[in-house]
Motif scaffolding. Sequence first.
Motif, PDB file in Angstrom:
ATOM      1  N   CYS A  29       0.904  -1.362  -0.092  1.00 56.09           N
ATOM      2  CA  CYS A  29       0.102  -0.126  -0.185  1.00 56.09           C
ATOM      3  C   CYS A  29       1.057   1.216   0.076  1.00 56.09           C
ATOM      4  CB  CYS A  29      -0.950  -0.126   1.144  1.00 56.09           C
ATOM      5  SG  CYS A  29      -0.217   0.135   2.721  1.00 56.09           S
ATOM      6  N   ALA A  30       0.259   2.391  -0.681  1.00 56.96           N
ATOM      7  CA  ALA A  30       1.008   3.519  -0.681  1.00 56.96           C
ATOM      8  C   ALA A  30       0.120   4.705  -0.803  1.00 56.96           C
ATOM      9  CB  ALA A  30       1.838   3.412  -2.165  1.00 56.96           C
ATOM     10  N   ALA A  31       0.815   5.916  -0.288  1.00 54.23           N
ATOM     11  CA  ALA A  31      -0.157   7.204  -0.135  1.00 54.23           C
ATOM     12  C   ALA A  31       0.685   8.126  -0.605  1.00 54.23           C
ATOM     13  CB  ALA A  31      -0.703   6.917   1.336  1.00 54.23           C
ATOM     14  N   TYR A  32      -0.174   9.276  -1.243  1.00 51.59           N
ATOM     15  CA  TYR A  32       0.365  10.671  -1.327  1.00 51.59           C
ATOM     16  C   TYR A  32      -0.913  11.559  -0.993  1.00 51.59           C
ATOM     17  CZ  TYR A  32      -2.587  11.002  -5.669  1.00 51.59           C
ATOM     18  OH  TYR A  32      -3.611  10.841  -6.563  1.00 51.59           O
ATOM     19  N   ARG A  33      -0.317  12.813  -0.410  1.00 52.25           N
ATOM     20  CA  ARG A  33      -1.243  13.812  -0.249  1.00 52.25           C
ATOM     21  C   ARG A  33      -2.020  14.599  -1.519  1.00 52.25           C
ATOM     22  NH1 ARG A  33       0.057  18.011   4.870  1.00 52.25           N
ATOM     23  NH2 ARG A  33      -2.230  18.492   5.531  1.00 52.25           N
ATOM     24  N   GLY A  34      -3.044  14.338  -1.613  1.00 52.16           N
ATOM     25  CA  GLY A  34      -3.844  14.957  -2.818  1.00 52.16           C
ATOM     26  C   GLY A  34      -5.171  14.634  -2.870  1.00 52.16           C
ATOM     27  N   TRP A  35      -5.888  15.256  -3.838  1.00 51.87           N
ATOM     28  CA  TRP A  35      -7.356  15.213  -3.806  1.00 51.87           C
ATOM     29  C   TRP A  35      -7.912  14.154  -4.872  1.00 51.87           C
ATOM     30  CZ3 TRP A  35      -8.688  18.007  -0.135  1.00 51.87           C
ATOM     31  CH2 TRP A  35      -7.860  19.079   0.365  1.00 51.87           C
ATOM     32  N   GLY A  36      -7.096  13.652  -5.857  1.00 51.40           N
ATOM     33  CA  GLY A  36      -7.560  12.589  -6.564  1.00 51.40           C
ATOM     34  C   GLY A  36      -7.108  11.245  -6.375  1.00 51.40           C
ATOM     35  N   THR A  37      -6.875  10.467  -7.633  1.00 52.92           N
ATOM     36  CA  THR A  37      -6.410   9.051  -7.367  1.00 52.92           C
ATOM     37  C   THR A  37      -5.275   9.159  -8.414  1.00 52.92           C
ATOM     38  OG1 THR A  37      -7.992   8.358  -9.047  1.00 52.92           O
ATOM     39  CG2 THR A  37      -8.488   8.157  -6.563  1.00 52.92           C
ATOM     40  N   SER A  38      -4.328   8.131  -8.417  1.00 51.29           N
ATOM     41  CA  SER A  38      -3.219   8.013  -9.487  1.00 51.29           C
ATOM     42  C   SER A  38      -3.041   6.413  -9.340  1.00 51.29           C
ATOM     43  CB  SER A  38      -2.068   8.620  -9.099  1.00 51.29           C
ATOM     44  OG  SER A  38      -0.948   8.451  -9.876  1.00 51.29           O
ATOM     45  N   ARG A  39      -2.823   6.021 -10.789  1.00 43.90           N
ATOM     46  CA  ARG A  39      -2.075   4.761 -11.101  1.00 43.90           C
ATOM     47  C   ARG A  39      -0.577   4.803 -11.163  1.00 43.90           C
ATOM     48  NH1 ARG A  39      -5.948   1.630 -14.242  1.00 43.90           N
ATOM     49  NH2 ARG A  39      -8.215   2.791 -14.381  1.00 43.90           N
ATOM     50  N   VAL A  40       0.038   5.852 -10.849  1.00 45.58           N
ATOM     51  CA  VAL A  40       1.299   6.111 -11.249  1.00 45.58           C
ATOM     52  C   VAL A  40       1.993   5.834  -9.905  1.00 45.58           C
ATOM     53  CG1 VAL A  40       2.966   7.804 -12.209  1.00 45.58           C
ATOM     54  CG2 VAL A  40       0.839   7.825 -13.092  1.00 45.58           C
ATOM     55  N   ILE A  41       3.175   5.012 -10.081  1.00 48.97           N
ATOM     56  CA  ILE A  41       3.843   4.726  -8.868  1.00 48.97           C
ATOM     57  C   ILE A  41       4.630   5.866  -8.460  1.00 48.97           C
ATOM     58  CG2 ILE A  41       5.930   3.492  -7.977  1.00 48.97           C
ATOM     59  CD1 ILE A  41       4.967   0.955  -9.709  1.00 48.97           C
ATOM     60  N   ALA A  42       5.177   6.884  -9.003  1.00 57.63           N
ATOM     61  CA  ALA A  42       6.044   8.012  -8.826  1.00 57.63           C
ATOM     62  C   ALA A  42       5.250   8.958  -8.172  1.00 57.63           C
ATOM     63  CB  ALA A  42       6.829   8.455 -10.122  1.00 57.63           C
ATOM     64  N   GLU A  43       3.818   8.890  -8.298  1.00 61.83           N
ATOM     65  CA  GLU A  43       3.291   9.810  -7.502  1.00 61.83           C
ATOM     66  C   GLU A  43       3.013   9.594  -5.860  1.00 61.83           C
ATOM     67  OE1 GLU A  43       0.990  12.064 -10.796  1.00 61.83           O
ATOM     68  OE2 GLU A  43       1.603  12.453  -8.659  1.00 61.83           O
TER      69      GLU A  43
END
Length: 123
Positions: free
Chosen positions: A95-109
Amino acid sequence: VQLQASGGGLVQAGASLRLSCAASGRPFNTYAVGWFRQAPGKEREFAATISYSGGSTHYADSVKGRFIISRDNAKNTVYLQMNSLKPEGTAAYYCAAYRGWGTSRVIAEYTHWGQGTLVTVSS
């Protein structure tokens, strides 16, 4: 934010498993979360993602209709319900997370990663 994935195990093809991703350290309800998997000898790939509120989800074609991602922000936890598991689903799931509003399929995000939990599906 620190992430802890759990729930992996050895199952037979067709069975179900539920993975959990528990977060600590910062409020989790501002982070989008994704599940990725890495099979032996292969690159890490996207499986599913969910927005900070849980209102938006997206899946890889390979798991669409079988996996369900959800979250309980009151418990700081994201889940991945995996149904009708296939042998090709054998992998370490992250599992991974980033601070933001949307969603992403991109690992680097993704800026925060948990350790993997191993799922083995026997035929």
